[in-house]
Design an enzyme around this catalytic site. Sequence first.
Site, PDB file in Angstrom:
ATOM      1  N   SER A 115     -44.636  10.310  -0.780  1.00 47.13           N
ATOM      2  CA  SER A 115     -43.385  10.043  -0.049  1.00 47.13           C
ATOM      3  C   SER A 115     -42.644  11.332   0.285  1.00 47.13           C
ATOM      4  CB  SER A 115     -42.480   9.174  -0.922  1.00 47.13           C
ATOM      5  OG  SER A 115     -41.187   9.091  -0.366  1.00 47.13           O
ATOM      6  N   TYR A 138     -37.661   7.615  -8.198  1.00 45.51           N
ATOM      7  CA  TYR A 138     -38.735   7.199  -7.271  1.00 45.51           C
ATOM      8  C   TYR A 138     -39.428   8.447  -6.708  1.00 45.51           C
ATOM      9  CZ  TYR A 138     -40.847   5.799  -2.839  1.00 45.51           C
ATOM     10  OH  TYR A 138     -41.722   5.635  -1.788  1.00 45.51           O
ATOM     11  N   LYS A 176     -38.973  -6.768   2.344  1.00 43.71           N
ATOM     12  CA  LYS A 176     -38.506  -5.613   1.552  1.00 43.71           C
ATOM     13  C   LYS A 176     -37.014  -5.661   1.253  1.00 43.71           C
ATOM     14  CE  LYS A 176     -40.104  -1.511   1.856  1.00 43.71           C
ATOM     15  NZ  LYS A 176     -40.466  -0.164   2.307  1.00 43.71           N
TER      16      LYS A 176
HETATM   17  N1  LIG Z   1     -41.940   2.308   3.980  1.00 36.89           N
HETATM   18  C1  LIG Z   1     -41.583   3.599   3.885  1.00 36.89           C
HETATM   19  O1  LIG Z   1     -40.721   4.095   4.638  1.00 36.89           O
HETATM   20  C2  LIG Z   1     -42.232   4.483   2.857  1.00 36.89           C
HETATM   21  C3  LIG Z   1     -41.844   5.831   2.790  1.00 36.89           C
HETATM   22  C4  LIG Z   1     -42.443   6.659   1.855  1.00 36.89           C
HETATM   23  C5  LIG Z   1     -43.431   6.169   1.016  1.00 36.89           C
HETATM   24  N2  LIG Z   1     -43.764   4.864   1.081  1.00 36.89           N
HETATM   25  C6  LIG Z   1     -44.821   4.391   0.159  1.00 36.89           C
HETATM   26  O2  LIG Z   1     -45.748   3.608   0.890  1.00 36.89           O
HETATM   27  C7  LIG Z   1     -46.317   2.604   0.053  1.00 36.89           C
HETATM   28  C8  LIG Z   1     -46.145   1.250   0.711  1.00 36.89           C
HETATM   29  O3  LIG Z   1     -44.747   0.976   0.807  1.00 36.89           O
HETATM   30  P1  LIG Z   1     -44.183  -0.223   1.661  1.00 36.89           P
HETATM   31  O4  LIG Z   1     -43.101   0.308   2.512  1.00 36.89           O
HETATM   32  O5  LIG Z   1     -45.315  -0.959   2.283  1.00 36.89           O
HETATM   33  O6  LIG Z   1     -43.482  -1.083   0.533  1.00 36.89           O
HETATM   34  P2  LIG Z   1     -43.782  -2.541  -0.031  1.00 36.89           P
HETATM   35  O7  LIG Z   1     -42.808  -2.740  -1.135  1.00 36.89           O
HETATM   36  O8  LIG Z   1     -43.768  -3.526   1.086  1.00 36.89           O
HETATM   37  O9  LIG Z   1     -45.268  -2.405  -0.571  1.00 36.89           O
HETATM   38  C9  LIG Z   1     -45.608  -2.094  -1.918  1.00 36.89           C
HETATM   39  C10 LIG Z   1     -46.587  -3.159  -2.387  1.00 36.89           C
HETATM   40  O10 LIG Z   1     -47.060  -2.803  -3.694  1.00 36.89           O
HETATM   41  C11 LIG Z   1     -47.024  -3.968  -4.529  1.00 36.89           C
HETATM   42  N3  LIG Z   1     -46.879  -3.466  -5.905  1.00 36.89           N
HETATM   43  C12 LIG Z   1     -45.815  -2.810  -6.427  1.00 36.89           C
HETATM   44  N4  LIG Z   1     -46.056  -2.473  -7.700  1.00 36.89           N
HETATM   45  C13 LIG Z   1     -47.305  -2.926  -7.997  1.00 36.89           C
HETATM   46  C14 LIG Z   1     -48.126  -2.882  -9.149  1.00 36.89           C
HETATM   47  N5  LIG Z   1     -47.711  -2.280 -10.277  1.00 36.89           N
HETATM   48  N6  LIG Z   1     -49.349  -3.460  -9.099  1.00 36.89           N
HETATM   49  C15 LIG Z   1     -49.790  -4.054  -7.962  1.00 36.89           C
HETATM   50  N7  LIG Z   1     -49.053  -4.131  -6.832  1.00 36.89           N
HETATM   51  C16 LIG Z   1     -47.829  -3.554  -6.840  1.00 36.89           C
HETATM   52  C17 LIG Z   1     -45.841  -4.769  -4.023  1.00 36.89           C
HETATM   53  O11 LIG Z   1     -45.908  -6.133  -4.355  1.00 36.89           O
HETATM   54  C18 LIG Z   1     -45.959  -4.537  -2.510  1.00 36.89           C
HETATM   55  O12 LIG Z   1     -46.800  -5.496  -1.906  1.00 36.89           O
HETATM   56  C19 LIG Z   1     -45.606   2.734  -1.281  1.00 36.89           C
HETATM   57  O13 LIG Z   1     -46.405   3.510  -2.147  1.00 36.89           O
HETATM   58  C20 LIG Z   1     -44.330   3.485  -0.932  1.00 36.89           C
HETATM   59  O14 LIG Z   1     -43.807   4.194  -2.030  1.00 36.89           O
HETATM   60  C21 LIG Z   1     -43.203   4.012   1.973  1.00 36.89           C
END
Ligand SMILES: NC(=O)c1ccc[n+]([C@@H]2O[C@H](COP(=O)([O-])OP(=O)(O)OC[C@H]3O[C@@H](n4cnc5c(N)ncnc54)[C@H](O)[C@@H]3O)[C@@H](O)[C@H]2O)c1
Length: 306
Positions: A115, A138, A176
């Site tokens: 991230s 985070y 979300k």
């Molecule tokens: N969306 C953004 O702007 C953004 C920015 C930087 C980083 N990220 C990273 O991208 C990835 C995806 O994020 P997103 O935006 O799709 O969020 P999201 O919350 O929609 O997706 C995360 C998924 O991981 C699952 N999850 C969480 N903890 C878990 C665990 N311990 N075991 C199994 N499943 C688990 C959740 O149920 C969810 O489906 C994440 O790693 C997040 O940190 C996202």
Amino acid sequence: MRYLVTGGAGFVGSNLVRRLEADGHDVTVIDDLSSGHFKNLVGFRGDFYAEDISRMDLVSVFAGRPAFDAVFHQASITDTTVMDQRFMMERNVEGFRRVIDYALRHTLPVVYASSAGVYGANPSPQTETQTPAPMNVYGFSKAVLDNVAAQAAKGYSRTIVGLRYFNVFGPGEDFKGAAASMIYQLYRQMKAGKAPRIFKWGEQGRDFVYVGDVVEANILALSSRRSGSFNVGSGSFTTFNTLVDTIRESLKLDLKTDYFDNPYDFYQEHTHADIRAAGEAFGYSPKTTVVEGIREYVRILESRGR
Ligand SMILES: NC(=O)c1ccc[n+]([C@@H]2O[C@H](COP(=O)([O-])OP(=O)(O)OC[C@H]3O[C@@H](n4cnc5c(N)ncnc54)[C@H](O)[C@@H]3O)[C@@H](O)[C@H]2O)c1
């Protein structure tokens, strides 16, 4: 190919799963559904493990089955306001460690979600050479993922590639809640007939990146020339005023912006990813401008509404 996608029921993960299946691959998802939702995966053709990755023994669960060709690790606590440090670190770091242990045992390449949160207050443009200075646990957990990956990659014959996503937006964010993108929140406000609310005077901004480009980055990263952590953004800076103007114009609404005082002592006014390293290592080059992405996203949200 057979791919394992952790967090595949989430926003980015489900877009990736759809793309991999559309490209003809077999996909298995692990997701504990803590912030993901089955509705993101309607039409999914693969197998699904509703497990917490930080407690799952992947080696024994998948013993006796043909190994995967690669792992895409998206699972994470994604609500950056969660302050329980131990909970955040256990879920995010232990979950990743288990993925790495499994991948190393089967000599698989790994692409994982890091991230832009690792940069904290570092000045723009954010570059991979800056020292991580996360402002919350985070961001700290993601910085540790990058450290764990760097250690594991030493002497490893395959690549381990971390993608430091900036502010991702696009279809699939609905579940979300408050952690959904600012673009989604502003759209919802304006659809409800409320004035879009942003900090005075809306000239702060972020590097917003369309989810289609983030999915493409994941796929390209599989053939990266080297391991490492790479920025994945649009490579451009977009102000909050531009977001509001583009959504307003797309919705053809006449709602005046409600500017209010920023209550935070410290606020990152400007993020802007330097994306040259990802371009050099695996040819990443975003295809959708932020304005085009918002227009497409609003069209998709509107068609669902109907
Ligand atoms: N969306 C953004 O702007 C953004 C920015 C930087 C980083 N990220 C990273 O991208 C990835 C995806 O994020 P997103 O935006 O799709 O969020 P999201 O919350 O929609 O997706 C995360 C998924 O991981 C699952 N999850 C969480 N903890 C878990 C665990 N311990 N075991 C199994 N499943 C688990 C959740 O149920 C969810 O489906 C994440 O790693 C997040 O940190 C996202």
